[in-house]
Design an enzyme around this catalytic site. Structure first.
Site, PDB file in Angstrom:
ATOM      1  N   SER A   1     -13.758 -13.246 -23.594  1.00  0.00           N
ATOM      2  CA  SER A   1     -12.816 -12.861 -22.537  1.00  0.00           C
ATOM      3  C   SER A   1     -13.514 -12.191 -21.370  1.00  0.00           C
ATOM      4  O   SER A   1     -12.923 -12.070 -20.292  1.00  0.00           O
ATOM      5  CB  SER A   1     -11.719 -11.944 -23.105  1.00  0.00           C
TER       6      SER A   1
ATOM      7  N   GLU B   1      -3.951  -9.596 -26.628  1.00  0.00           N
ATOM      8  CA  GLU B   1      -4.593  -8.424 -27.205  1.00  0.00           C
ATOM      9  C   GLU B   1      -5.226  -7.626 -26.070  1.00  0.00           C
ATOM     10  O   GLU B   1      -6.093  -8.121 -25.351  1.00  0.00           O
ATOM     11  CB  GLU B   1      -5.666  -8.852 -28.221  1.00  0.00           C
TER      12      GLU B   1
ATOM     13  N   ARG C   1     -12.099 -17.488 -29.350  1.00  0.00           N
ATOM     14  CA  ARG C   1     -11.912 -17.508 -27.900  1.00  0.00           C
ATOM     15  C   ARG C   1     -13.145 -17.995 -27.155  1.00  0.00           C
ATOM     16  O   ARG C   1     -13.153 -17.996 -25.930  1.00  0.00           O
ATOM     17  CB  ARG C   1     -11.499 -16.111 -27.420  1.00  0.00           C
TER      18      ARG C   1
ATOM     19  N   HIS D   1     -16.688 -10.103 -34.472  1.00  0.00           N
ATOM     20  CA  HIS D   1     -17.658  -9.093 -34.055  1.00  0.00           C
ATOM     21  C   HIS D   1     -18.491  -8.602 -35.238  1.00  0.00           C
ATOM     22  O   HIS D   1     -19.685  -8.324 -35.093  1.00  0.00           O
ATOM     23  CB  HIS D   1     -16.929  -7.928 -33.381  1.00  0.00           C
TER      24      HIS D   1
ATOM     25  N   CYS E   1      -9.988  -9.993 -33.563  1.00  0.00           N
ATOM     26  CA  CYS E   1     -11.282 -10.672 -33.711  1.00  0.00           C
ATOM     27  C   CYS E   1     -12.237  -9.889 -34.603  1.00  0.00           C
ATOM     28  O   CYS E   1     -13.446  -9.902 -34.397  1.00  0.00           O
ATOM     29  CB  CYS E   1     -11.944 -10.856 -32.352  1.00  0.00           C
TER      30      CYS E   1
ATOM     31  N   CYS F   1     -11.721  -4.802 -31.825  1.00  0.00           N
ATOM     32  CA  CYS F   1     -10.425  -5.469 -31.689  1.00  0.00           C
ATOM     33  C   CYS F   1      -9.776  -5.579 -33.053  1.00  0.00           C
ATOM     34  O   CYS F   1     -10.464  -5.637 -34.072  1.00  0.00           O
ATOM     35  CB  CYS F   1     -10.642  -6.849 -31.069  1.00  0.00           C
TER      36      CYS F   1
ATOM     37  N   CYS G   1      -8.304 -11.774 -25.045  1.00  0.00           N
ATOM     38  CA  CYS G   1      -8.526 -10.677 -25.983  1.00  0.00           C
ATOM     39  C   CYS G   1      -9.214  -9.571 -25.188  1.00  0.00           C
ATOM     40  O   CYS G   1     -10.433  -9.401 -25.248  1.00  0.00           O
ATOM     41  CB  CYS G   1      -9.370 -11.105 -27.166  1.00  0.00           C
TER      42      CYS G   1
END
Length: 577
Positions: free
Chosen positions: A504, A14, A481, A69, A65, A62, A548
């Site tokens: 990330s 992503e 993640r 968030h 995800c 995103c 991501c």
């Protein structure tokens, strides 16, 4: 001075990510630089907004995800306002988290990471009968591995291979690469699971939609609790979620788990897969409430891979810096005080290895300057890996019995030493083990909700926002993640400052002021690449983190051009360009 090898963009992730390595004459990586090439500006967009609106914006960071968030942003506002949400709301949020993790981890291994392990072309040469029999070696109740199932899989993929345009979704890969280790029959088993996973992701998406209203971008969280009251009071809706949980759990236990056991058997001697990782500091945060006060996963951090000691997290020691990131403020700042002011300086001219193996003109990273849109988070000045491997390592060191048993059982079954955890193979296995723990324990949270609803129907807590007060809060926990945190300051009833420190960012950040590499970069150093024109080894390592990058960056126009303008209709809430 070594040769430069550039992988840009890295696909099957992503977002937009570039890996650039310096290799010596033996093809061994001497240095590595990771660059994210788009900018995230949502922290800036949040300023001046009503804090209750911000979670809906943050889930747009995103498309993968979204719930992560949404949840952590909502928790940040609740923490700032001192809201204690009802147990029902906490448990519903856990059920939605279960749905997300099952979806994410299955899709990650099969659709994003699986082809780093599975040679599709080799699978076309397999004997379906032998493959069907072999599947029982890895699972008591194999999925999608009957002889007829496997024949149909081969026929489907052969149609791609016979097409003049090539292998379709499987085109342009490094089939036949010497670091592939599965036999043709093992490749066919995993390929069948790849196709089955495409079907099952719909099941996991429906699980999220039951309580979230839709997927992606669910809508049922609100500051103070959840709004899906009718769904949790409807036995049919609850039963539907439970059945879908069991279907996903069956696939995780009899396909995903089986394929990773198979990978451990076949790849345990592949140097690029069992090379020790570069950063052995790990951090994770408790998550997945199973019942009142009981979490499935543990909080803490581990240093230097020492499984005998885990430390408690002091959130005051978390910082982000931008020494080599395209932002103006280089100094380490706590997220409450974080700044997001872009300062793009571009790339330099140079030469890198081309697709024909010859040196060709390229735009290259200047590692002495800024080179990524990702910042460098640090804990007490140290780089940390976050993610499923960190969750397993921290839980193991913390004495989490369920995690210890899952890890020990896997190591015993595969014959791997504990040191194998600290490898690409270990990271990939840890993601599966996290999915398995969630699958095996998901009904505990579900049953806790059912029991609590018998005595309490509350789903939301009241609150007020005093415009004469200043607030600050954070939402923090582990997402697919790794450790994600949202940090908010509220003044005059609106957002004064906002920062999201995402997994990330922890893993993909560039070199810091002390010369320390982040986990991605450190993991690539020392890697031997068999063929510089087919750097599968680089891709496999990076994919093992499930990048991501859209979470770490967002789009901007570096020349300051206006991209578009939107006007909101105040009556209907529609917009026009």
């Amino acid at each position: 001075m070594g040769k430069r090898v550039v992988v840009d963009p890295i696909t099957r992730i992503e977002g937009h990510l570039r890996a650039e390595v310096v290799v010596n004459d033996d093809g061994v990586v001497e240095n590595a630089y990771i660059s994210s090439t788009l900018w995230r500006g949502l922290e800036v967009i949040a300023k001046g907004r009503d804090p209750r609106d911000v979670p809906f914006m943050m889930q747009r960071i995103c498309g993968v995800c979204t719930y992560s968030h949404y949840l952590k942003s909502t928790m940040a506002v609740e923490d700032a306002l001192g809201i204690k949400i009802p147990l029902n709301a906490e448990l519903v949020r856990t059920l939605m988290n279960i749905s997300l993790f099952m979806h994410d981890h299955v899709v990650h291994f099969y659709q994003l990471h699986g082809l780093d392990w599975v040679d599709i072309v080799s699978a076309l040469k397999a004997d379906p009968k032998k493959a069907s029999e072999l599947a029982f070696k890895y699972a008591d109740d194999p999925i999608a591995t009957g002889v007829n199932d496997l024949i149909r899989v081969q026929e489907k993929v052969k149609k791609f291979a016979e097409n003049p345009q090539g292998l379709g979704p499987f085109a342009n890969a490094y089939w036949g690469h010497p670091t592939y280790r599965f036999t043709p029959e093992q490749n066919l088993i995993a390929l069948s699971h790849y196709l089955k996973a495409l079907e099952l992701q719909r099941v996991a998406a429906r699980m999220m939609a039951i309580f979230g209203g839709k997927n992606p971008h669910p809508q049922s969280l609100t500051v103070g609790g959840v709004t899906c009251v009718m769904d949790i009071q409807d036995p049919a809706r609850m039963g539907e979620w439970m059945v879908q949980l069991q279907e996903m759990a069956n696939f995780i236990n009899n396909a995903y788990h089986a394929d990773i056991v198979m990978a451990a058997e076949m790849y345990k001697d592949e140097p690029s897969v069992v090379k020790p990782i570069g950063v052995k500091n790990f951090m994770a945060h408790e998550d997945f409430l199973m019942g009142r006060g009981e979490y499935l996963f543990s909080s803490g951090y581990v240093l230097n891979g020492d499984l005998t000691k885990a430390y408690d997290i002091n959130e005051d020691l978390i910082t982000e810096e931008a020494t080599h990131s395209w932002y103006k403020d280089d100094q380490p700042l706590h997220p409450y005080d974080g700044r997001t002011n872009p300062n793009y300086t571009g790339l330099r001219d140079g030469e890198s290895v081309g697709p024909d193996g010859q040196m060709t003109h390229s735009k290259l990273i200047d590692e002495s300057k800024k080179y990524s849109w990702i910042k460098s988070p640090r804990y007490d000045g140290k780089p940390m890996e976050v993610g499923p491997l960190a969750c397993m390592v921290v839980g193991y060191a913390k004495g989490n019995e369920k995690i210890q048993k899952a890890v020990n059982d896997f190591l015993k079954r595969t014959g791997l030493p504990v040191e194998a955890l600290f490898t690409t193979l270990g990271r990939t296995a840890a993601r599966m083990l996290q999915a398995k723990l969630i699958a095996d324990n998901g009904l505990r949270a579900f049953n806790s909700l059912v029991e609590n609803l018998k005595v309490d129907q509350t789903t939301c807590a009241p609150y007020v926002i005093d415009k004469n007060k200043e607030y600050k809060g954070r939402g923090i926990g582990d997402v697919p993640r790794g450790m994600l945190s949202h940090w908010i300051r509220i003044k005059n009833g609106v957002v004064e400052n906002y920062q999201a420190v995402v997994p990330s960012t922890w893993n993909a950040g560039p070199i810091d002021a002390d010369g320390q590499h982040g986990p991605y970069e450190a993991d690539l150093i020392g890697l031997k690449i068999h063929d510089l024109t087919q750097p599968l080894e680089i891709i496999r390592i990076i994919h093992s983190y499930d990048p991501c990058i859209a979470c770490a960056v967002h789009v901007m126009d570096t020349k300051g051009n206006k991209l578009s303008e939107y006007k909101l209709d105040p009556l209907y809430g529609t917009c026009s360009v």
